[in-house]
Enzyme design. Structure first.
Site, mmCIF file in Angstrom:
data_model
loop_
_atom_site.group_PDB
_atom_site.id
_atom_site.type_symbol
_atom_site.label_atom_id
_atom_site.label_comp_id
_atom_site.label_asym_id
_atom_site.label_seq_id
_atom_site.Cartn_x
_atom_site.Cartn_y
_atom_site.Cartn_z
ATOM 1 C CG MET A 78 4.219 7.582 -3.200
ATOM 2 S SD MET A 78 3.029 8.723 -2.468
ATOM 3 C CE MET A 78 1.753 7.582 -1.942
ATOM 4 C CB ILE A 133 -3.425 2.061 -1.053
ATOM 5 C CG1 ILE A 133 -4.511 1.990 -2.139
ATOM 6 C CG2 ILE A 133 -3.347 0.749 -0.278
ATOM 7 C CD1 ILE A 133 -4.184 1.093 -3.300
ATOM 8 N N GLY A 163 5.049 5.933 3.706
ATOM 9 C CA GLY A 163 5.092 4.779 2.817
ATOM 10 C C GLY A 163 3.739 4.257 2.364
ATOM 11 C CB SER A 164 1.186 5.111 1.084
ATOM 12 O OG SER A 164 1.848 6.360 0.960
ATOM 13 C CE LYS A 165 -1.013 -0.392 -4.583
ATOM 14 N NZ LYS A 165 -1.015 -1.803 -5.034
#
Length: 198
Positions: A78, A133, A163-165
């Site tokens: 993301m 994450i 901002g991440s996953k």
């Protein structure tokens, strides 16, 4: 709609923007700061938005973003402009939630040592793992669920700020319906299911 638990963050620039706007009527030097703060407020509102998402068949995407890997596990990155509210890929019972502190390296390059929240869902197709994450800018994972709770497919389960996953480890018999590089939305089908376990 602003994401749950984030209204105070989403609206943080507003008082400063309003003050700068008011001061700009007294002194033109405040016009530029006012414009910058109003733009920042718009960015915050876009980031913390929480729109409706239709829920597809099979295992659905927990997040908006770009597919980084698609196999036994599906990882979705993301960026700052994606919706960061995450959703349950299947209906199930929350068996465990394990938060692990860690680094804040860029999420698309992290190697397993970033801060994360590992959620195990017990579904009729077997256990499904969802790992939220945190990335380089993301500093907080905010869960909306708790252990023992029954969650519905597509239900909001939390948000990762900035901002991440998210990685989904698929249950046995599931086959990916996406490929690396695909852009997906939360609720979109990312894997097809085999026969439900008795």
């Amino acid at each position: 709609m602003i994401a749950r638990g984030c209204r105070h963050v989403a609206m943080a620039p507003l008082p400063f923007a309003m003050l700068s706007v008011a001061l700009s009527f007294l002194d033109p030097v405040f016009v530029f700061p006012a414009l910058v703060l109003l733009l920042l407020q718009l960015v915050f509102l876009l980031f913390f938005r929480d729109p409706h998402r239709a829920v597809g068949d099979g295992v659905v995407s927990p997040a908006d973003g770009v597919v980084l890997e698609a196999g036994r596990r599906v990882s979705i990155f993301m960026n700052l402009w994606n919706v960061h509210v995450n959703r349950a890929p299947l209906r199930g019972v929350v068996m465990s939630m394990e938060h692990t502190p860690g680094r804040h390296a860029p999420a698309f390059r992290e190697r397993g040592d970033n801060e994360r929240l590992h959620i195990v869902l017990r579904t009729e197709h077997g256990d499904l793992h969802v790992v939220q994450i945190a990335g380089m800018i993301a500093r907080r994972i905010v869960p909306y669920i708790s252990g023992g709770e029954v969650v519905e497919k597509g239900q909001r389960i939390g948000i990762i700020r900035f901002g991440s996953k998210v990685t989904v480890e698929l249950p046995d018999g599931a086959t990916p319906a996406v490929a690396p590089g695909d852009r997906v939305r939360a609720g979109q089908t990312i894997a097809r299911l085999g026969v439900a376990k008795g």
